[in-house]
Enzyme design. Structure first.
Site, PDB file in Angstrom:
ATOM      1  CB  ILE A 126      -0.967  -0.011   1.196  1.00 48.16           C
ATOM      2  CG1 ILE A 126      -1.973  -1.161   1.047  1.00 48.16           C
ATOM      3  CG2 ILE A 126      -1.701   1.325   1.302  1.00 48.16           C
ATOM      4  CD1 ILE A 126      -2.863  -1.370   2.257  1.00 48.16           C
TER       5      ILE A 126
ATOM      6  CB  THR B  93      -5.808   4.142   5.145  1.00 47.34           C
ATOM      7  OG1 THR B  93      -4.457   4.101   4.654  1.00 47.34           O
ATOM      8  CG2 THR B  93      -6.436   5.474   4.779  1.00 47.34           C
TER       9      THR B  93
ATOM     10  NE  ARG C 134      -6.372  -4.142  11.057  1.00 43.30           N
ATOM     11  CZ  ARG C 134      -6.743  -4.291   9.790  1.00 43.30           C
ATOM     12  NH1 ARG C 134      -6.885  -3.214   9.022  1.00 43.30           N
ATOM     13  NH2 ARG C 134      -6.959  -5.493   9.294  1.00 43.30           N
TER      14      ARG C 134
ATOM     15  CG  ASP D  80     -10.782   3.874   6.293  1.00 40.26           C
ATOM     16  OD1 ASP D  80     -11.990   4.139   6.157  1.00 40.26           O
ATOM     17  OD2 ASP D  80     -10.293   2.766   5.989  1.00 40.26           O
TER      18      ASP D  80
ATOM     19  CD  GLU E  37     -11.961  -0.129  12.830  1.00 40.06           C
ATOM     20  OE1 GLU E  37     -12.147  -1.195  12.194  1.00 40.06           O
ATOM     21  OE2 GLU E  37     -11.231   0.784  12.420  1.00 40.06           O
TER      22      GLU E  37
ATOM     23  CG  HIS F 188     -11.873  -0.365   8.551  1.00 38.33           C
ATOM     24  ND1 HIS F 188     -11.384  -1.105   9.610  1.00 38.33           N
ATOM     25  CD2 HIS F 188     -11.052  -0.645   7.503  1.00 38.33           C
ATOM     26  CE1 HIS F 188     -10.333  -1.812   9.213  1.00 38.33           C
ATOM     27  NE2 HIS F 188     -10.117  -1.539   7.935  1.00 38.33           N
TER      28      HIS F 188
ATOM     29  CB  ALA G 152     -10.195  -1.992   1.168  1.00 36.80           C
TER      30      ALA G 152
END
Length: 317
Positions: free
Chosen positions: A156, A231, A233, A257, A262, A281, A284
């Site tokens: 990434i 983006t 964790r 994000d 969560e 989140h 993707a």
């Protein structure tokens, strides 16, 4: 004979299920009614394969999956899987490295731009009837004028760097294993990246070593007024320290994000802070990545079921 049962541990719409079934022809797919552990337990009870996505795979659910042979992460981060318990039982764990990199990289650049140009704040002000914004000129930045520091340079991070080159950014990065092959002047030690970056973007897995690595001490070493983007964790950031830094202006904006908890607590003050851009989140979550990802994990399950093995780069040791 159908492959499976394959439990896909992600609440989904019927349209998502239909598209997954289309890609996974010949699979006996099982979907939970919700993200509750009891619904997970129901679908994994007889499953040979489990695919887990954004929600955690609780250890107590794994205990009830007596026939399970393989757990496959829908994506790359495996911090939601009880790895020790899986190893104890001899269950193979796999993931899809790099498959979602194009989508997450685009979302990362989107968040950089949104934070630098105060997009949510300007959007909301206009909707509230405000047209003149006289201070916007001194609050906003061109991405191309910024030094962007990438913490982590895997699939990434590499895709982000490629996209930033088109903006004309000065890109620097840090990587625990050192610079990329060859002499790469962009590689710096972490402290140098923190000190120089106008925009700091995180691209690391969540491990014991990286948990809360962006804490009060790290923030104090960052460039004054920098923008923080995450983006990867949420657990990489000490959220209380970040909130303090936003309140004081030590960090001018944060684009997130992901969150430490969560689904995120609706009362998390980062959601309503005037200097944040927040997403649930979804970096993707595009149609293109959906097809790539399902095709990838389905291919790995097919190979495993046929006794052919899985590419070692996908295996989690």
């Amino acid at each position: 004979m159908a492959i499976g049962p394959v439990a896909v541990l992600e609440p989904s719409t019927e349209e998502m299920r239909a598209r997954t079934r289309e890609i996974c022809e010949g699979f006996d797919l099982r979907f939970p009614a919700s993200g509750a552990p009891e619904d997970f337990t129901e679908v994994v009870r007889d499953a040979e394969y489990v695919v887990t996505r954004g929600l955690r795979f609780p250890p107590e659910v794994l205990d009830r999956a007596e026939k399970l042979r393989l757990i496959h992460q829908w994506g790359t981060g495996v911090d939601g899987i009880p790895l020790d318990k899986a190893r104890e039982r001899g269950i193979t764990v796999a993931r899809s490295p790099g498959v979602n990199a194009p989508s997450v990289a685009e979302a990362t650049v989107m968040l950089m731009l949104a934070a630098l140009r105060h997009l949510p704040q300007v959007h909301n002000a206009l909707r509230d009837g405000q047209w003149e914004m006289p201070d916007l000129w001194k609050q906003s930045r061109d991405l191309g004028a910024c030094t962007v520091g990438l913490v982590g340079m895997g699939a990434i991070g590499t895709e982000v760097a490629h996209r930033l080159a088109a903006f004309g950014c000065d890109v620097i990065y840090t990587r625990t294993s050192g610079p990329l092959p060859g002499s790469d002047p962009r590689h710096k030690e972490l402290d140098a990246v923190l000190a120089r970056a106008d925009v700091l973007s995180l691209h690391l897995p969540l491990t014991d070593r990286t948990r809360a690595m962006i804490d009060a001490s790290a923030i104090a070493r960052m460039k004054d007024g920098a923008v923080l983007v995450n983006t990867s964790r949420g657990g990489l950031i000490d959220e209380s320290a970040l909130l303090d830094a936003l309140d004081t202006g030590r960090i001018s904006a944060a684009a997130l994000d992901v969150f430490a908890e969560e689904p995120v607590d609706p009362d998390n003050p980062l959601l309503r802070h005037p200097s944040t851009v927040t997403l649930p989140h979804v970096a993707a979550r595009t149609l293109d990545n959906f097809d790539r990802m399902v095709s990838h994990w389905a291919g790995n399950i097919r190979a495993f079921d046929a006794g052919q093995g899985i590419d070692t780069s996908c295996l989690v040791e």
